[in-house]
Structures are given as structure tokens and as C-alpha cells.
Design a protein around this motif. Structure first.
Motif, mmCIF file in Angstrom:
data_model
loop_
_atom_site.group_PDB
_atom_site.id
_atom_site.type_symbol
_atom_site.label_atom_id
_atom_site.label_comp_id
_atom_site.label_asym_id
_atom_site.label_seq_id
_atom_site.Cartn_x
_atom_site.Cartn_y
_atom_site.Cartn_z
ATOM 1 N N GLN A 130 -27.272 14.774 19.931
ATOM 2 C CA GLN A 130 -26.409 14.412 18.807
ATOM 3 C C GLN A 130 -25.530 15.571 18.343
ATOM 4 O O GLN A 130 -24.669 15.381 17.485
ATOM 5 N N GLY A 131 -25.758 16.773 18.863
ATOM 6 C CA GLY A 131 -25.006 17.933 18.423
ATOM 7 C C GLY A 131 -25.333 18.350 17.004
ATOM 8 O O GLY A 131 -24.471 18.846 16.273
ATOM 9 N N CYS A 132 -26.608 18.164 16.623
ATOM 10 C CA CYS A 132 -27.044 18.472 15.257
ATOM 11 C C CYS A 132 -28.039 19.631 15.263
ATOM 12 O O CYS A 132 -28.588 20.002 16.307
ATOM 13 N N GLN A 133 -28.265 20.159 14.079
ATOM 14 C CA GLN A 133 -29.287 21.188 13.888
ATOM 15 C C GLN A 133 -30.580 20.510 13.462
ATOM 16 O O GLN A 133 -30.574 19.628 12.614
ATOM 17 N N LEU A 134 -31.680 20.921 14.060
ATOM 18 C CA LEU A 134 -32.980 20.344 13.735
ATOM 19 C C LEU A 134 -33.754 21.301 12.843
ATOM 20 O O LEU A 134 -33.883 22.481 13.158
ATOM 21 N N ILE A 135 -34.279 20.785 11.737
ATOM 22 C CA ILE A 135 -35.076 21.581 10.801
ATOM 23 C C ILE A 135 -36.478 20.987 10.742
ATOM 24 O O ILE A 135 -36.656 19.818 10.379
ATOM 25 N N VAL A 136 -37.483 21.784 11.103
ATOM 26 C CA VAL A 136 -38.873 21.334 11.176
ATOM 27 C C VAL A 136 -39.772 22.367 10.503
ATOM 28 O O VAL A 136 -39.337 23.485 10.204
ATOM 29 N N PRO A 137 -41.043 22.042 10.262
ATOM 30 C CA PRO A 137 -41.952 22.995 9.622
ATOM 31 C C PRO A 137 -42.167 24.258 10.459
ATOM 32 O O PRO A 137 -42.110 24.232 11.698
ATOM 33 N N GLN A 138 -42.441 25.355 9.780
ATOM 34 C CA GLN A 138 -42.710 26.618 10.465
ATOM 35 C C GLN A 138 -43.991 26.540 11.284
ATOM 36 O O GLN A 138 -44.161 27.291 12.249
ATOM 37 N N VAL A 153 -34.236 25.224 13.299
ATOM 38 C CA VAL A 153 -34.555 26.069 12.151
ATOM 39 C C VAL A 153 -35.964 25.735 11.674
ATOM 40 O O VAL A 153 -36.334 24.566 11.571
ATOM 41 N N LEU A 154 -36.737 26.767 11.394
ATOM 42 C CA LEU A 154 -38.084 26.606 10.847
ATOM 43 C C LEU A 154 -38.067 26.890 9.354
ATOM 44 O O LEU A 154 -37.340 27.771 8.886
ATOM 45 N N THR A 155 -38.874 26.148 8.625
ATOM 46 C CA THR A 155 -38.974 26.371 7.186
ATOM 47 C C THR A 155 -40.418 26.170 6.751
ATOM 48 O O THR A 155 -41.073 25.235 7.213
ATOM 49 N N PRO A 156 -40.938 27.034 5.877
ATOM 50 C CA PRO A 156 -42.346 26.908 5.493
ATOM 51 C C PRO A 156 -42.601 25.923 4.359
ATOM 52 O O PRO A 156 -43.709 25.402 4.230
ATOM 53 N N SER A 157 -41.584 25.663 3.510
ATOM 54 C CA SER A 157 -41.827 24.833 2.325
ATOM 55 C C SER A 157 -40.542 24.160 1.885
ATOM 56 O O SER A 157 -39.439 24.495 2.343
#
Length: 480
Positions: A130-138, A153-157
């Protein structure tokens, strides 16, 4: 109305889901529509608590969440994060522009931290398409490293993600891939005798021909079948990714488990159900999918239920399995190498020169009915093992397989041509043995594999003759 993109994994393929969040005046309520499962419905309480414990307010209004398209079944807690972001964007805590071009997936704890989810590798492929950025849990750092993509991209909270979308903080760095490829062992275990069976397994491994080993108890059928695992080449990086997706779908991939660096060897017990072998009702992949790119060992083949065995027909032909249920339809890969073992009769000693067979004619007829022709016709090689001779017992056990024979299975991949005399010989054998069209093509492929293994420039009559001796039509007298 706020639109947030997320994804759902059906089988090992990811599909884009639009999470539409609408907050309107009215009595306080929280509704989720769009074919959500019970787990998705429970996200209402998780989102409400996560927002409050992260320092945000939950609207005292009517909240409606629509998951579209509705025909995809939505299961799992990965929609917690996009639902929470939609509510925050509606309140003005997040700019709506920061949600565009991104796919969000994550399970929220009551404190607002993000927990690990399944299906990250499939979602990473979806985001790339899709040409998108994926953001999932760290917590999904290992899968993110294996995906090897910059648009992740990883994110913790939840609070950290809000600050990241506002440009006030940076995302954690992606960890380096901690799943290096491991070399296959150069030699196998110590196996005495059975040169004919070893030869058959080497041919089967090189051409990935399905094989059945038949013989009395204790002659080494299971030992040879498990050692044949070392005949297969090492996994490529793409194959590791495919196996990781399958293990994620089955819930077998977690930070504590080792990575799939070796080809799988699945050996289910003969009491396995059809759902356990082919695939369960809840969409969990069965043993044939877990054995993808590896070996499916069915020890004591006739003792498996007929419903389970007959379910192997289509996967053996198409190398994939379609699970059609009332609510959904899934497709899993099932490109496995089948190795089956069986005794020649219920007592195991039909035709033995060392012990007398005690089976009655009714026992023999019942046992033979379990080995049905349509399924046997899909087996390319049929090898009989006999008891070891005194000379073989006294010989020193040698490692099998050896590195040289492994190399033969890796280096050559071309199919040699067949001579006119060999083709005529095969046509004559087809008429006399009554080979089906599938059996004819199978014999031709096995003969080509024998020529490759022997380093022959073409397929001649000796290779065809050896391939014919492995057909089950030529060895019916060895079974009940």
C-alpha cells in the motif's frame, strides 16, 4: 468522522481495514460494528481504560466504530490502537493529517502500554504493497527486524505514539535481525544397511517426491524417515519469512521460541483429526501447513483415520489448502514432502522370512482397504524394507546421509531430456501395469531425478526401469 487504517491477517496474507470512528451527541455508549469477534468487542473496555490511564479523556458521548470492509472477519486485539487514535483525533489531541499514510496495529493494556500482536510480518507486506508506514508495538521488535523494511515504526505506549505523531519525540530504533541462518549438519545418524531404502530417500529428497516405506516392525523405517530431514537444503531468507508467517498464524512464534532456521519436520500422531491435519475451524493452520517447505512424516500410515488421509489429496496436488467455512475462507501454503511408513499387514509380518504372519484373510482385506488407490497414486516412490542380514548386522554403522549426497541434491536443478527408447519403454510399462496419467507423469519425473542424481546427461531405460520398480502397482504383493 475520523478514518484510521489498520489491517487484518487472513491465513498468512494481510488485508487493509478502514477503522471509521464517529463521536456524536447522545447518551454515552460505545458500539463496534463490521463483523467484530468477541475479542474485538472487548476492546471497548481496554480503550476506555487505556485512554484515561494515559492522561486523556474518554468522550461522554456516543462512540461508533465501523470496521470496513465488513466481509473480512475481525479477530484479535490489534484494533485497540487505531480505535484509540480515532477517538483522540476526534477530540483534537492528534492532527488528522498525522494518521494519513500509516497503518496502525496494537493491543492496548489498561495502563496504555502496547502488547505484542501476531501477524506483523504479513502486515509489513501489506504496508509495503500500500506504500504506507506500519506502526506496531515495540514488543514486536524481533518480527520487525526480520521484516527488514524502513517503513516500520515501533512504539511502546499510546502516550509515546501521540508525542511521536506530534513530532515531539523519536521512535525507538529497529533492532538488528537476531535470527541468523544456521548451517545444516554435515552428517546424519548411524544407520546400518538398508541401502535400497537410502537410495530411494535420496531420490525422493532431490526431486521432492512423496514416498512410502513399507516393512515389518524394527527394520528402521522411522529412523530413516527422520534422518532424511538432513537431505534437504538449508532454508533461504524468503523461506524463513514464509515459515515465520505461518508460525505467527499458528501462534507458535514468540520472543522465547527459536526462529525457523531449519526446515520443519512434523510427525503427528495417528490419532490426529482431520481438522488437526488439514486446518481447524478457527482458521488455525494444520500439520500440512506447519510442514510447509519441510517434511510431513505420517508414521503408521494406515492407522490414520480415512477422513484425515483423504483430505490430503488436494494439498498433494495443488501444494496449498483452502479452508472454506461459513464465516470466512482461508488459503494456506502446503508444499511439503510426504514420507509415510506402514507395516505390510496388521501384525506386520506378511511375507516375512523370520516370523509367521498371524493375520486372517478378513484382517488383510480390511487393512488393504485403508490404503486406497487414489491416495497411493499420489505417492511417487514405494519402497519395501526387509530385515537386515547377518552380514549387515555385523557391519559398522556409517553416518547417513553424507555431505556428498546432500550436495547432489543442491547443485543440479535442471531436468535432463528423455531418450526415445526410454519413452517407448515407459509407454509399454504403462499399458502392462495400468498406470494412470498421473502415474505416468510421476514415473517420468522420478526417472529424471534419478538421472540428475547419477549425473547422467539424459534419461535412458535404466533410469526408467528403476523408477518403475518404485511404483506401488509393481509391489502390490508386498501389501496385504
Amino acid at each position: 468522522m475520523i478514518l484510521v487504517y489498520s489491517g487484518v491477517v487472513a491465513g498468512i496474507k494481510g488485508f487493509l481495514i478502514e477503522v471509521e470512528v464517529d463521536v456524536r451527541p447522545g447518551l454515552p455508549g460505545f458500539e463496534i460494528v463490521g463483523l467484530p469477534s468477541k475479542t474485538v468487542r472487548e476492546s471497548r473496555e481496554r480503550v476506555r481504560s487505556a485512554l484515561r490511564n494515559s492522561g486523556f479523556k474518554f468522550p461522554a458521548q456516543k462512540v461508533i466504530v465501523n470496521l470496513a470492509p465488513a466481509h473480512y472477519p475481525k479477530d484479535g486485539a490489534l484494533f485497540d490502537l487505531p480505535i484509540a487514535l480515532g477517538i483522540l483525533a476526534h477530540q483534537g489531541s492528534i492532527r488528522q493529517e498525522g494518521l494519513q499514510g500509516r497503518i496502525f496495529a496494537g493491543e492496548l493494556s489498561l495502563s496504555g502500554t502496547l502488547k505484542r500482536i501476531n501477524g506483523v510480518l504479513s502486515l509489513a507486506d501489506l504496508a509495503q504493497e500500500q506504500g504506507c508506514q506500519l506502526i506496531v508495538p515495540q514488543a514486536n521488535g524481533q518480527e520487525a527486524a526480520l521484516a527488514d523494511t524502513e517503513n516500520l515504526v515501533l512504539t511502546p505506549s499510546l502516550s509515546h505514539l501521540v508525542h511521536f505523531l506530534a513530532g515531539k519525540t523519536e521512535a525507538p530504533r529497529l533492532p538488528k535481525a537476531a535470527w541468523p541462518r544456521q548451517p545444516q549438519p554435515s552428517t546424519g545418524g548411524l544407520v546400518k544397511g538398508q541401502a535400497h531404502a537410502k537410495r530411494a530417500l535420496e531420490i525422493a529428497a532431490l526431486g521432492k517426491h512423496h514416498i512410502m516405506l513399507v516393512g515389518p516392525p524394527g527394520v528402521g523405517k522411522t529412523l530413516l524417515a527422520t534422518q532424511a530431514h538432513k537431505l534437504l537444503p538449508a532454508l533461504t531468507w524468503e523461506e524463513m519469512l514464509t515459515l515465520s508467517k505461518i508460525y505467527e498464524a499458528a501462534g507458535l512464534l514468540n520472543p522465547e521460541s527459536p526462529p525457523p532456521t531449519f526446515r520443519p519436520l512434523r510427525a503427528p500422531h495417528h490419532s490426529v483429526s482431520q481438522a488437526g491435519l488439514i486446518g481447524s475451524r478457527n482458521g488455525r493452520p494444520g500439520e500440512i501447513t506447519l510442514a510447509h517447505l519441510g517434511i510431513l512424516l505420517l508414521d503408521e500410515f494406515p492407522e490414520f483415520s480415512q477422513t484425515a488421509l483423504q483430505g490430503l489429496r488436494e494439498p498433494l496436488d495443488h501444494k496449498e489448502v483452502h479452508l472454506a467455512r461459513a464465516e470466512y475462507s482461508l488459503t494456506y501454503p502446503a508444499d511439503f514432502w510426504l514420507i509415510a511408513t506402514a507395516n505390510p499387514c496388521p501384525c506386520g509380518y506378511l511375507g516375512s522370512s523370520t516370523r509367521l504372519c498371524t493375520c486372517t484373510s478378513r484382517d488383510l482385506a480390511r487393512y488393504r482397504r485403508k490404503l486406497r488407490g487414489p491416495l497411493l497414486d499420489r505417492l511417487d516412490i514405494f519402497c519395501h524394507l526387509g530385515p537386515l542380514s547377518q552380514q549387515e548386522l555385523e557391519e559398522k554403522a556409517l553416518p547417513w546421509p553424507t555431505q556428498v549426497k546432500q550436495g547432489n541434491g543442491i547443485q543440479t536443478n535442471h531436468s535432463p531430456p528423455i531418450s526415445a527408447a526410454a519413452k517407448q519403454f515407459l509407454h509399454t510399462a504403462q499399458k502392462r501395469l495400468g498406470l494412470s496419467v498421473r502415474g505416468f507423469e510421476s514415473t517420468l519425473r522420478v526417472a529424471a531425478t534419478i538421472a540428475r542424481l547419477d549425473g547422467a546427461p539424459r534419461v535412458d531405460e535404466p533410469q526408467v526401469a528403476e523408477a518403475l520398480q518404485y511404483r506401488w502397482e509393481t509391489q502390490l504383493h508386498l501389501l496385504a
